[in-house]
Design a protein around this motif. Structure first.
Motif: not given
Length: 117
Positions: A55-75
Motif C-alpha cells: 500500500r505504501i509503495q502504491g501511494a509512493t508511485s502515485r505521489t511521485c509520478a512524473q510525466p514522460n516527456s523529452p522536455m524533462l529528460p531527468k524526470a
C-alpha cells in the motif's frame, strides 16, 4: 482509522498529482501527502506487513509520478529518487517491526530484470 502519510517534495514542472492527494506549493516545490489506511491489517502478521508495504509503495508511485516527456529528460531519475526516499520515510514513520523487516528484505533483494518477468 489508522493511517500513515506518504509525503514527498517534487519539482512542480514534473509532478502529476493523484486525484486523492492533497497538495500545497511552497517556493517552487509541491508537497504531496496521501493517507495510507491500514486499520484493516494486522501489522504483527507477516501477511499484513507485506500488504501494508504494498500500500505504501502504491501511494509512493502515485505521489511521485512524473510525466514522460523529452522536455524533462531527468524526470525518470527524479521519480525513482522520490519513490525511494518517500518509501523509506513512510516505513520509518510507521515504525512497525515486520513492515520494516519486509522493506529491508525487498531492498536487499537483487533487482528483477525485464527479461526475468
Amino acid at each position: 482509522m489508522s493511517y500513515v502519510n506518504a509525503t514527498i517534495g517534487a519539482l512542480v514542472a514534473g509532478l502529476a498529482l493523484a486525484a486523492t492527494a492533497a497538495s500545497a506549493q511552497v517556493g517552487g516545490v509541491v508537497a504531496v501527502t496521501e493517507r495510507v489506511p491500514y486499520g484493516d491489517l494486522d501489522l504483527k502478521n507477516p501477511r499484513g506487513a507485506r500488504s501494508m508495504l504494498h500500500r505504501i509503495q502504491g501511494a509512493t508511485s502515485r505521489t511521485c509520478a512524473q510525466p514522460n516527456s523529452p522536455m524533462l529528460p531527468k524526470a525518470h531519475v527524479a521519480m525513482h529518487r522520490c519513490q525511494g526516499q518517500t518509501l523509506a520515510r513512510a516505513v520509518a514513520r510507521l515504525d512497525e517491526s515486520l513492515v520494516t523487516q519486509e522493506y529491508s528484505r525487498t531492498r536487499s533483494a537483487p533487482p528483477i530484470l525485464e527479461a526475468e518477468r
